[in-house]
Design a protein around this motif. Sequence first.
Motif, PDB file in Angstrom:
ATOM      1  N   MET B   1      25.604  -1.472   0.702  1.00  0.00           N
ATOM      2  CA  MET B   1      26.034  -1.187   2.071  1.00  0.00           C
ATOM      3  C   MET B   1      27.327  -1.950   2.361  1.00  0.00           C
ATOM      4  O   MET B   1      27.419  -3.148   2.122  1.00  0.00           O
ATOM      5  N   ARG B   2      28.316  -1.256   2.853  1.00  0.00           N
ATOM      6  CA  ARG B   2      29.536  -1.929   3.273  1.00  0.00           C
ATOM      7  C   ARG B   2      29.699  -1.789   4.780  1.00  0.00           C
ATOM      8  O   ARG B   2      28.928  -1.090   5.427  1.00  0.00           O
ATOM      9  N   ALA B   3      30.670  -2.460   5.301  1.00  0.00           N
ATOM     10  CA  ALA B   3      30.767  -2.508   6.760  1.00  0.00           C
ATOM     11  C   ALA B   3      31.210  -1.182   7.355  1.00  0.00           C
ATOM     12  O   ALA B   3      31.008  -0.920   8.529  1.00  0.00           O
ATOM     13  N   ASN B   4      31.810  -0.313   6.482  1.00  0.00           N
ATOM     14  CA  ASN B   4      32.051   1.046   6.932  1.00  0.00           C
ATOM     15  C   ASN B   4      33.080   1.133   8.066  1.00  0.00           C
ATOM     16  O   ASN B   4      32.909   1.886   9.011  1.00  0.00           O
ATOM     17  N   ILE B   5      34.115   0.333   7.931  1.00  0.00           N
ATOM     18  CA  ILE B   5      35.161   0.329   8.958  1.00  0.00           C
ATOM     19  C   ILE B   5      36.419   0.959   8.363  1.00  0.00           C
ATOM     20  O   ILE B   5      36.858   0.573   7.284  1.00  0.00           O
ATOM     21  N   ARG B   6      36.951   1.931   9.062  1.00  0.00           N
ATOM     22  CA  ARG B   6      38.153   2.624   8.578  1.00  0.00           C
ATOM     23  C   ARG B   6      39.310   1.638   8.391  1.00  0.00           C
ATOM     24  O   ARG B   6      39.622   0.856   9.291  1.00  0.00           O
ATOM     25  N   ARG B   7      39.957   1.698   7.219  1.00  0.00           N
ATOM     26  CA  ARG B   7      41.162   0.900   7.025  1.00  0.00           C
ATOM     27  C   ARG B   7      42.351   1.699   7.511  1.00  0.00           C
ATOM     28  O   ARG B   7      42.388   2.922   7.375  1.00  0.00           O
ATOM     29  N   ASN B   8      43.308   1.033   8.087  1.00  0.00           N
ATOM     30  CA  ASN B   8      44.560   1.718   8.401  1.00  0.00           C
ATOM     31  C   ASN B   8      45.714   0.769   8.123  1.00  0.00           C
ATOM     32  O   ASN B   8      45.534  -0.287   7.503  1.00  0.00           O
ATOM     33  N   GLU B   9      46.884   1.142   8.550  1.00  0.00           N
ATOM     34  CA  GLU B   9      48.064   0.326   8.221  1.00  0.00           C
ATOM     35  C   GLU B   9      48.141  -0.941   9.073  1.00  0.00           C
ATOM     36  O   GLU B   9      48.931  -1.832   8.821  1.00  0.00           O
ATOM     37  N   GLN B  10      47.255  -1.028  10.090  1.00  0.00           N
ATOM     38  CA  GLN B  10      47.311  -2.188  10.987  1.00  0.00           C
ATOM     39  C   GLN B  10      46.762  -3.439  10.312  1.00  0.00           C
ATOM     40  O   GLN B  10      45.904  -3.383   9.448  1.00  0.00           O
ATOM     41  N   ARG B  11      47.245  -4.580  10.779  1.00  0.00           N
ATOM     42  CA  ARG B  11      46.694  -5.854  10.365  1.00  0.00           C
ATOM     43  C   ARG B  11      45.352  -6.032  11.066  1.00  0.00           C
ATOM     44  O   ARG B  11      45.237  -5.764  12.263  1.00  0.00           O
ATOM     45  N   ARG B  12      44.334  -6.448  10.311  1.00  0.00           N
ATOM     46  CA  ARG B  12      42.986  -6.520  10.890  1.00  0.00           C
ATOM     47  C   ARG B  12      42.610  -7.954  11.277  1.00  0.00           C
ATOM     48  O   ARG B  12      42.631  -8.854  10.433  1.00  0.00           O
ATOM     49  N   VAL B  13      42.226  -8.125  12.546  1.00  0.00           N
ATOM     50  CA  VAL B  13      41.700  -9.401  13.027  1.00  0.00           C
ATOM     51  C   VAL B  13      40.181  -9.273  13.133  1.00  0.00           C
ATOM     52  O   VAL B  13      39.685  -8.401  13.855  1.00  0.00           O
ATOM     53  N   VAL B  14      39.478 -10.125  12.407  1.00  0.00           N
ATOM     54  CA  VAL B  14      38.020 -10.134  12.521  1.00  0.00           C
ATOM     55  C   VAL B  14      37.627 -11.323  13.382  1.00  0.00           C
ATOM     56  O   VAL B  14      38.035 -12.458  13.108  1.00  0.00           O
ATOM     57  N   ILE B  15      36.849 -11.056  14.429  1.00  0.00           N
ATOM     58  CA  ILE B  15      36.400 -12.108  15.348  1.00  0.00           C
ATOM     59  C   ILE B  15      34.896 -12.289  15.169  1.00  0.00           C
ATOM     60  O   ILE B  15      34.136 -11.338  15.332  1.00  0.00           O
ATOM     61  N   VAL B  16      34.487 -13.502  14.837  1.00  0.00           N
ATOM     62  CA  VAL B  16      33.066 -13.776  14.645  1.00  0.00           C
ATOM     63  C   VAL B  16      32.525 -14.431  15.919  1.00  0.00           C
ATOM     64  O   VAL B  16      32.832 -15.583  16.208  1.00  0.00           O
ATOM     65  N   GLY B  17      31.729 -13.667  16.682  1.00  0.00           N
ATOM     66  CA  GLY B  17      31.146 -14.192  17.919  1.00  0.00           C
ATOM     67  C   GLY B  17      31.798 -13.594  19.146  1.00  0.00           C
ATOM     68  O   GLY B  17      33.011 -13.720  19.327  1.00  0.00           O
ATOM     69  N   GLY B  18      30.991 -12.964  19.991  1.00  0.00           N
ATOM     70  CA  GLY B  18      31.507 -12.307  21.196  1.00  0.00           C
ATOM     71  C   GLY B  18      31.142 -13.072  22.456  1.00  0.00           C
ATOM     72  O   GLY B  18      30.768 -12.487  23.461  1.00  0.00           O
ATOM     73  N   GLY B  19      31.246 -14.390  22.389  1.00  0.00           N
ATOM     74  CA  GLY B  19      31.037 -15.212  23.595  1.00  0.00           C
ATOM     75  C   GLY B  19      32.268 -15.135  24.481  1.00  0.00           C
ATOM     76  O   GLY B  19      33.113 -14.242  24.326  1.00  0.00           O
ATOM     77  N   LEU B  20      32.401 -16.070  25.395  1.00  0.00           N
ATOM     78  CA  LEU B  20      33.524 -16.010  26.337  1.00  0.00           C
ATOM     79  C   LEU B  20      34.864 -16.078  25.605  1.00  0.00           C
ATOM     80  O   LEU B  20      35.819 -15.411  26.000  1.00  0.00           O
ATOM     81  N   GLY B  21      34.940 -16.884  24.526  1.00  0.00           N
ATOM     82  CA  GLY B  21      36.184 -16.989  23.766  1.00  0.00           C
ATOM     83  C   GLY B  21      36.459 -15.738  22.946  1.00  0.00           C
ATOM     84  O   GLY B  21      37.505 -15.108  23.081  1.00  0.00           O
ATOM     85  N   GLY B  22      35.510 -15.366  22.099  1.00  0.00           N
ATOM     86  CA  GLY B  22      35.687 -14.216  21.207  1.00  0.00           C
ATOM     87  C   GLY B  22      35.952 -12.936  21.967  1.00  0.00           C
ATOM     88  O   GLY B  22      36.818 -12.136  21.600  1.00  0.00           O
ATOM     89  N   LEU B  23      35.209 -12.737  23.060  1.00  0.00           N
ATOM     90  CA  LEU B  23      35.391 -11.516  23.838  1.00  0.00           C
ATOM     91  C   LEU B  23      36.765 -11.475  24.488  1.00  0.00           C
ATOM     92  O   LEU B  23      37.455 -10.453  24.448  1.00  0.00           O
ATOM     93  N   ARG B  24      37.189 -12.601  25.074  1.00  0.00           N
ATOM     94  CA  ARG B  24      38.502 -12.611  25.713  1.00  0.00           C
ATOM     95  C   ARG B  24      39.601 -12.302  24.693  1.00  0.00           C
ATOM     96  O   ARG B  24      40.520 -11.524  24.975  1.00  0.00           O
TER      97      ARG B  24
END
Lengths: 429, 429
Positions: B1-24
Amino acid sequence: MRANIRRNEQRRVVIVGGGLGGLRLALQLKDTGYQVVLIDKNNYNQFPPLIYQVASAGLEPSNISFPFRRMFQNNKNFFFRMGEVNAINTDEKTIHTSFGTVHYNDLVLAAGATTNFFGNKNFENHTFPMKTVGESMQLRNTILARLEEAECQDDEAKREALMTIVVVGGGPSGVEIAGALAEMKRTVIHRDYPDLSARLHIYLINADDRLLKSMDPQSSAQAEDDLKGMGVHVRQNSKVVDYVDKEVVLENGTRIPAETVVWVSGIVANQIEGLPTDSIGRGRRILTDRFCRVKGVEDVYAIGDQSLVEGDPTYPYGHPQLAQVAMQQASTVADNLIRADRGQTPRPFSYRNLGTMATIGRKKAVAEIGKLKFGGLSAWMLWLIVHLRSILGVKNKTAVFLNWVWNYLNYKQSLRLILKATGKPTDNR
Amino acid sequence: MRANIRRNEQRRVVIVGGGLGGLRLALQLKDTGYQVVLIDKNNYNQFPPLIYQVASAGLEPSNISFPFRRMFQNNKNFFFRMGEVNAINTDEKTIHTSFGTVHYNDLVLAAGATTNFFGNKNFENHTFPMKTVGESMQLRNTILARLEEAECQDDEAKREALMTIVVVGGGPSGVEIAGALAEMKRTVIHRDYPDLSARLHIYLINADDRLLKSMDPQSSAQAEDDLKGMGVHVRQNSKVVDYVDKEVVLENGTRIPAETVVWVSGIVANQIEGLPTDSIGRGRRILTDRFCRVKGVEDVYAIGDQSLVEGDPTYPYGHPQLAQVAMQQASTVADNLIRADRGQTPRPFSYRNLGTMATIGRKKAVAEIGKLKFGGLSAWMLWLIVHLRSILGVKNKTAVFLNWVWNYLNYKQSLRLILKATGKPTDNR
């Protein structure tokens, strides 16, 4: 440990189960000569006709759950106790509960029914029942978690199984949850999971040759048409015989891979030890005479889904297990207890069918009142009004009801939460 | 199983944690040149400053929980994935998660902190933390279940233990939950359990010599006075050393029998494998430079409670683990990512302390803004406004916020529900 309830000179009525029947009875005995003890597993009454909407993320659990203590505030003759009733001793006139022994003068059994898995452990352990608010929360959490899992799954077959929901049972609950899931697909899922929503499949598997067997064939046909129009795969004359390796197995050999199976295929009355064997009838229902008095014992009544009234010529096999019947039986027992207190003779239970209805989606429903049969928006409006009426018996519930109608019409944003009570120290009593 | 996220030409930022910091951070990168992947254990953001109100039955869990997918509807460059992050491989620029491996160009660690039990298994297994909505639901269910149990208990000592709640920790969380429980006693419990409410005891055990150590002594004194006036037993200079046989053991040998212990005594940063050992500091916090870049690795940032910025002369031991800091760090990282995309040089993080406050009860709070220190109604109003502001950053949340203010002021009736998701088939993934 004893139940710790003050004894006084009043005759004590113990009510087992605070569903629509038990709660109505307790409310009708308020400020009469009786001391009322209400026992329930939960600290709240739940409103069964709307439980499926919690499962489909249309309503909050708290919209259809009402704390008992709130309803009886400042009532000195009312006692609520949370716990399970294990057995009755009709000789001693006591019941044995998880919190101790309780004496009664009159006992009313109103503990309802539970899901019938027909003895199949695969159904019991791996499908989702939908009889309680707790079960519907679990189903909602699972449906949402499966969607999240499907988003990460690149194996096509596994993803399809994650995206397939099979509803087993073509009665009102099956029709209502299948319709509500189809609406959830069209609205929330379509917007939140644009890559997935087209792949979500909802099956409704019915063992009979038509849906809503207790209603007129015209209503059945309308429900089927409406559901098909909403994209539900309806399978008639299809009996589910097993659920193995995450596949629903039909009698004709067809297998449907599905991770989520909603089991609304039948109910069986909840059991309480200590009643004579011959007072238990079909579907474990407790047999009563026309005054709802349990066969062969004194001062014990049974009402609602847990009971079966014998001797009514119009309903030789007993009344249907419906909210209306439970509530009308509660009124009969309350009246007769009050009459007994006044030295009057009791009156037999007589069921007045106020009509049958099932909702399929927003502005889609079927209704039958006497000889009148209709569907569509008018039936849906009637469904709303009838449920408003029945919830209204409970004081102060108007605001709550308006709140859920509002939520229901607006697809309130925050309902797609996978909320679980967590943390190490569980309440292990 | 892979994360199944489309790759594109954009630079990808992965954010771990959707608390007040990550979400903002995710919100500020919306419609920029970056593809954003947000990963969280839950499918919703929770608002930490109000979690204690869920525990005290003042708010619904859904009032302070906001589904991520709803906030990013119609955003093609945003991907949410629900799951746990186990390890980072900084050489390959990948993270290993419960749903597969995800490649990143930039990685932001914003996974927050968890409760610190200081290695004591009795604390960990038998007391109630209150860091998440799920934990606060569990605490609320337990408090209500203990009251129901106390109603049935005729052993005086056992009943007293059921009716005693000990809050351990004199920081803002401890002060807020102790105050909220005292209000719950005065209102809901007083009305629903008239026989019991006078026997309910709330203790606040503080290891320091004053409450709210991070605030001015004047605020500490006011908080103590307010809590004592509300009937809370405040114990200063008291260290809890163990919890055995349902008794809280203090360092001076005192034992307080209590079935419910709320543990809000400290936090420790959440751990992620794969970072160099010398990038982990005090309280397991991940050490960063003044640009929030993790020490010793490339293209990895850390913000919020999980991180510790080194080299700020005003905060030589790092910034406090507060919502404000996390949100300001999120803005710094978002700005610097956008600046990098434009070929501009980054700017260092600089913390602007907007003030500190804690609420004690309705119309009771303490606040400090710069040199200004005040309490009472004005501080409480300010507390409301500040939280309104910080929740407002999230689109469409005004209505939700007004809703909870309304509930908070009205003691909404249906909140005293012991609601649990139940049913055999659990989501065993």
